[in-house]
Design a protein around this motif. Structure first.
Motif, PDB file in Angstrom:
ATOM      1  N   TYR A  71      33.121  39.640  43.591  1.00  0.00           N
ATOM      2  CA  TYR A  71      33.142  40.166  45.146  1.00  0.00           C
ATOM      3  C   TYR A  71      31.706  40.971  45.321  1.00  0.00           C
ATOM      4  CZ  TYR A  71      38.135  39.111  44.632  1.00  0.00           C
ATOM      5  OH  TYR A  71      39.314  38.499  44.504  1.00  0.00           O
ATOM      6  N   LEU A  72      30.878  40.016  46.226  1.00  0.00           N
ATOM      7  CA  LEU A  72      29.504  40.712  46.444  1.00  0.00           C
ATOM      8  C   LEU A  72      29.702  41.399  47.669  1.00  0.00           C
ATOM      9  CD1 LEU A  72      27.453  37.475  45.973  1.00  0.00           C
ATOM     10  CD2 LEU A  72      27.565  39.651  44.447  1.00  0.00           C
ATOM     11  N   HIS A  73      31.070  41.195  48.538  1.00  0.00           N
ATOM     12  CA  HIS A  73      31.304  41.940  49.571  1.00  0.00           C
ATOM     13  C   HIS A  73      32.616  42.135  49.577  1.00  0.00           C
ATOM     14  CE1 HIS A  73      27.036  41.438  51.321  1.00  0.00           C
ATOM     15  NE2 HIS A  73      27.241  40.157  50.853  1.00  0.00           N
ATOM     16  N   PRO A  74      33.357  43.170  50.042  1.00  0.00           N
ATOM     17  CA  PRO A  74      34.802  43.214  50.003  1.00  0.00           C
ATOM     18  C   PRO A  74      35.596  42.418  51.022  1.00  0.00           C
ATOM     19  CG  PRO A  74      33.773  45.163  51.194  1.00  0.00           C
ATOM     20  CD  PRO A  74      32.819  44.271  50.600  1.00  0.00           C
ATOM     21  N   CYS A  75      36.434  41.752  50.215  1.00  0.00           N
ATOM     22  CA  CYS A  75      37.759  41.198  51.185  1.00  0.00           C
ATOM     23  C   CYS A  75      38.827  41.397  50.688  1.00  0.00           C
ATOM     24  CB  CYS A  75      37.238  39.638  51.343  1.00  0.00           C
ATOM     25  SG  CYS A  75      38.377  38.467  52.172  1.00  0.00           S
ATOM     26  N   THR A  76      39.952  42.337  51.468  1.00  0.00           N
ATOM     27  CA  THR A  76      40.939  42.482  50.922  1.00  0.00           C
ATOM     28  C   THR A  76      42.176  41.637  50.774  1.00  0.00           C
ATOM     29  OG1 THR A  76      40.661  44.855  51.843  1.00  0.00           O
ATOM     30  CG2 THR A  76      43.136  44.317  51.136  1.00  0.00           C
ATOM     31  N   ARG A  77      42.024  40.585  51.777  1.00  0.00           N
ATOM     32  CA  ARG A  77      43.136  39.572  51.467  1.00  0.00           C
ATOM     33  C   ARG A  77      42.805  38.617  50.232  1.00  0.00           C
ATOM     34  NH1 ARG A  77      44.233  34.585  55.659  1.00  0.00           N
ATOM     35  NH2 ARG A  77      45.954  33.789  54.685  1.00  0.00           N
ATOM     36  N   LEU A  78      41.497  38.165  50.032  1.00  0.00           N
ATOM     37  CA  LEU A  78      41.199  37.546  49.026  1.00  0.00           C
ATOM     38  C   LEU A  78      41.414  38.203  47.574  1.00  0.00           C
ATOM     39  CD1 LEU A  78      39.937  34.773  48.277  1.00  0.00           C
ATOM     40  CD2 LEU A  78      37.631  35.890  48.460  1.00  0.00           C
ATOM     41  N   ALA A  79      40.990  39.476  47.605  1.00  0.00           N
ATOM     42  CA  ALA A  79      41.290  40.049  46.585  1.00  0.00           C
ATOM     43  C   ALA A  79      42.505  40.221  46.068  1.00  0.00           C
ATOM     44  CB  ALA A  79      40.756  41.756  46.592  1.00  0.00           C
ATOM     45  N   LYS A  80      43.498  40.395  46.990  1.00  0.00           N
ATOM     46  CA  LYS A  80      44.999  40.310  46.594  1.00  0.00           C
ATOM     47  C   LYS A  80      45.430  38.889  46.040  1.00  0.00           C
ATOM     48  CE  LYS A  80      46.347  43.698  50.022  1.00  0.00           C
ATOM     49  NZ  LYS A  80      47.409  44.048  51.311  1.00  0.00           N
ATOM     50  N   LEU A  81      45.023  37.823  46.835  1.00  0.00           N
ATOM     51  CA  LEU A  81      45.461  36.634  46.451  1.00  0.00           C
ATOM     52  C   LEU A  81      44.948  36.005  45.262  1.00  0.00           C
ATOM     53  CD1 LEU A  81      45.373  34.877  50.236  1.00  0.00           C
ATOM     54  CD2 LEU A  81      47.233  36.095  48.885  1.00  0.00           C
ATOM     55  N   PRO A  88      41.383  35.139  35.814  1.00  0.00           N
ATOM     56  CA  PRO A  88      41.187  36.368  34.906  1.00  0.00           C
ATOM     57  C   PRO A  88      40.476  37.247  34.855  1.00  0.00           C
ATOM     58  CG  PRO A  88      40.485  34.066  33.935  1.00  0.00           C
ATOM     59  CD  PRO A  88      41.014  33.941  35.392  1.00  0.00           C
ATOM     60  N   CYS A  89      39.123  36.902  35.459  1.00  0.00           N
ATOM     61  CA  CYS A  89      38.042  38.106  35.680  1.00  0.00           C
ATOM     62  C   CYS A  89      37.546  38.130  37.237  1.00  0.00           C
ATOM     63  CB  CYS A  89      36.816  37.573  34.797  1.00  0.00           C
ATOM     64  SG  CYS A  89      35.324  38.615  34.573  1.00  0.00           S
ATOM     65  N   ARG A  90      37.933  39.380  37.670  1.00  0.00           N
ATOM     66  CA  ARG A  90      37.759  39.869  39.004  1.00  0.00           C
ATOM     67  C   ARG A  90      36.704  40.883  38.940  1.00  0.00           C
ATOM     68  NH1 ARG A  90      42.806  39.187  37.927  1.00  0.00           N
ATOM     69  NH2 ARG A  90      43.239  41.393  38.521  1.00  0.00           N
ATOM     70  N   ILE A  91      35.503  40.549  39.208  1.00  0.00           N
ATOM     71  CA  ILE A  91      34.571  41.827  39.590  1.00  0.00           C
ATOM     72  C   ILE A  91      34.255  42.237  40.993  1.00  0.00           C
ATOM     73  CG2 ILE A  91      32.248  42.247  38.517  1.00  0.00           C
ATOM     74  CD1 ILE A  91      32.362  39.868  36.748  1.00  0.00           C
ATOM     75  N   ARG A  99      39.427  49.792  49.451  1.00  0.00           N
ATOM     76  CA  ARG A  99      40.602  49.697  48.445  1.00  0.00           C
ATOM     77  C   ARG A  99      40.727  48.558  47.612  1.00  0.00           C
ATOM     78  NH1 ARG A  99      40.558  55.071  47.189  1.00  0.00           N
ATOM     79  NH2 ARG A  99      41.083  56.289  49.159  1.00  0.00           N
ATOM     80  N   ASP A 100      40.003  47.649  47.980  1.00  0.00           N
ATOM     81  CA  ASP A 100      40.006  46.338  47.064  1.00  0.00           C
ATOM     82  C   ASP A 100      39.742  46.446  45.659  1.00  0.00           C
ATOM     83  OD1 ASP A 100      39.434  45.891  49.850  1.00  0.00           O
ATOM     84  OD2 ASP A 100      38.313  44.199  49.655  1.00  0.00           O
ATOM     85  N   TRP A 102      41.382  48.090  43.498  1.00  0.00           N
ATOM     86  CA  TRP A 102      42.888  47.990  42.815  1.00  0.00           C
ATOM     87  C   TRP A 102      43.094  46.626  42.381  1.00  0.00           C
ATOM     88  CZ3 TRP A 102      45.775  51.098  47.380  1.00  0.00           C
ATOM     89  CH2 TRP A 102      45.470  52.252  47.311  1.00  0.00           C
ATOM     90  N   TYR A 103      42.406  45.512  43.028  1.00  0.00           N
ATOM     91  CA  TYR A 103      42.716  44.265  42.546  1.00  0.00           C
ATOM     92  C   TYR A 103      41.621  43.553  41.421  1.00  0.00           C
ATOM     93  CZ  TYR A 103      45.588  44.920  46.751  1.00  0.00           C
ATOM     94  OH  TYR A 103      46.679  45.458  47.498  1.00  0.00           O
ATOM     95  N   TYR A 104      40.671  44.540  41.265  1.00  0.00           N
ATOM     96  CA  TYR A 104      39.644  43.872  40.353  1.00  0.00           C
ATOM     97  C   TYR A 104      39.997  44.154  38.982  1.00  0.00           C
ATOM     98  CZ  TYR A 104      36.998  44.381  44.695  1.00  0.00           C
ATOM     99  OH  TYR A 104      36.249  44.122  45.995  1.00  0.00           O
ATOM    100  N   THR A 105      39.302  43.381  38.046  1.00  0.00           N
ATOM    101  CA  THR A 105      39.631  43.921  36.484  1.00  0.00           C
ATOM    102  C   THR A 105      38.484  44.539  36.175  1.00  0.00           C
ATOM    103  OG1 THR A 105      38.371  41.498  35.784  1.00  0.00           O
ATOM    104  CG2 THR A 105      40.885  41.654  36.129  1.00  0.00           C
ATOM    105  N   HIS A 106      37.231  44.385  36.752  1.00  0.00           N
ATOM    106  CA  HIS A 106      35.854  45.040  36.377  1.00  0.00           C
ATOM    107  C   HIS A 106      35.418  45.770  37.541  1.00  0.00           C
ATOM    108  CE1 HIS A 106      36.437  41.900  33.555  1.00  0.00           C
ATOM    109  NE2 HIS A 106      35.614  42.849  32.475  1.00  0.00           N
ATOM    110  N   ARG A 107      35.331  46.820  37.554  1.00  0.00           N
ATOM    111  CA  ARG A 107      34.967  47.727  38.830  1.00  0.00           C
ATOM    112  C   ARG A 107      33.665  48.446  38.620  1.00  0.00           C
ATOM    113  NH1 ARG A 107      40.389  49.165  37.247  1.00  0.00           N
ATOM    114  NH2 ARG A 107      41.888  48.315  38.769  1.00  0.00           N
ATOM    115  N   ILE A 108      32.653  48.080  39.415  1.00  0.00           N
ATOM    116  CA  ILE A 108      31.222  48.358  39.172  1.00  0.00           C
ATOM    117  C   ILE A 108      30.815  49.593  40.079  1.00  0.00           C
ATOM    118  CG2 ILE A 108      28.661  47.587  38.801  1.00  0.00           C
ATOM    119  CD1 ILE A 108      31.068  46.371  36.890  1.00  0.00           C
ATOM    120  N   ARG A 109      30.211  50.639  39.492  1.00  0.00           N
ATOM    121  CA  ARG A 109      29.600  51.555  40.309  1.00  0.00           C
ATOM    122  C   ARG A 109      28.129  51.580  40.382  1.00  0.00           C
ATOM    123  NH1 ARG A 109      33.021  56.150  40.811  1.00  0.00           N
ATOM    124  NH2 ARG A 109      34.764  56.255  39.413  1.00  0.00           N
TER     125      ARG A 109
END
Length: 288
Positions: A71-81, A88-91, A99-100, A102-109
């Motif tokens: 996810y280069l840019h947040p998209c809440t609906r797509l993150a949920k779906l 398996p891998c959601r970055i 708050r997207d 919450w749906y990622y497997t890898h959260r990058i600061r």
């Protein structure tokens, strides 16, 4: 502009994984640009896709057999779906005002706690760290990962306007509300001074949308030395037109980054404002 600054991700991944199937999801407006990037195998049009039901989108995601979604840019609906589809891998980026994550497997600061202190393209590259891509990326290095090859031919009446002897310079005064615009009287003075100083050595074009042509009518009328191209081209044609020009002067918005990505001489006009300046939004190219 955001889309162009995302392209180094595709370029690096194509180099690392030449046999990978790389898809990009963008809006209707950005699809023509993404289709001109040879590193991308398939472009998903979110403008069309988002009208489907959640169940239909989940099915499409499952049928695509996606291994990794970034996810280069947040998209809440797509993150949920995407989570429901079992990718398996959601970055994604760790942004507390979204708050997207919450749906990622890898959260990058961000490596910098102050958003305006890091270039947008650099932060995009940080998202590749779960795939083993690490290191510092300078702007010249990022530029080497941007590949754009315009595929749309120019209509003959527009093609003939480009000079073979003169320097073809595009002035793009508008930003569609996505940037801080240079005052119009400054653009008018620039046209006058360039025309006076370089005379037969330069061909100046004023570019923009049809609506901007109406908005900037006074500038157009006061600049007889410049060719008015506002509203005369589709976006795919405009991308090709930029690639055929020699230079472009524009505020920190889309055409600036397209010009930089295409490798023409590019001059960006930025305000001295935190979050809107060069540190975060400088054009990425070899001739900027």
């Amino acid at each position: 502009g955001d889309v162009v600054l995302s392209l180094p991700v595709a370029g690096l991944l194509r180099g690392r994984y030449p046999n990978a199937a790389i898809s990009f999801l963008g809006t209707q407006y950005s699809v023509p640009l993404l289709e001109d990037c040879p590193d991308i195998n398939h472009v998903w049009n979110w403008t069309d896709l988002q009208v489907y039901t959640d169940a239909d989108i989940i099915k499409k995601l499952k049928d695509a057999k996606i291994d990794v979604i970034i996810y280069l840019h947040p998209c809440t609906r797509l993150a949920k779906l995407a989570k429901k589809a079992g990718i398996p891998c959601r970055i994604g980026k760790m942004q507390f005002f979204h708050r997207d994550w919450w749906y990622y497997t890898h959260r990058i600061r961000k490596s910098s706690h102050i958003p305006s202190h890091q270039h947008e393209a650099e932060w995009n590259m940080q998202l590749l760290s779960p795939l083993g891509v690490r290191g510092k990326f300078t702007l010249p290095k990022l530029a080497s990962y941007i590949h754009l090859i315009p595929t749309t031919p120019l209509p003959l009446p527009i093609e003939v306007l480009l000079s073979k002897e003169q320097f073809n310079l595009i002035l793009h005064p508008g930003s569609h509300g996505n940037g801080c615009e240079w005052p119009l009287d400054h653009f008018q003075q620039l046209v006058e001074k360039l025309s006076e100083k370089f005379k037969d050595k330069i061909q100046i074009f004023l570019s923009g949308t049809e609506s901007e042509g109406k908005r900037f009518k006074n500038l157009i009328d006061a600049s007889p030395a410049a060719v008015n191209m506002m509203g005369k081209m589709t976006l795919p044609e405009f991308i090709t037109f930029i690639s055929r020009a020699d230079g472009i002067i524009v505020s920190g918005t889309g055409p600036l980054h397209i010009g930089a990505g295409l490798g023409i001489k590019t001059l960006g006009l930025f305000p001295p404002r935190r979050g809107l300046g060069l540190t975060r939004w400088a054009p990425v190219g070899v001739r900027t």
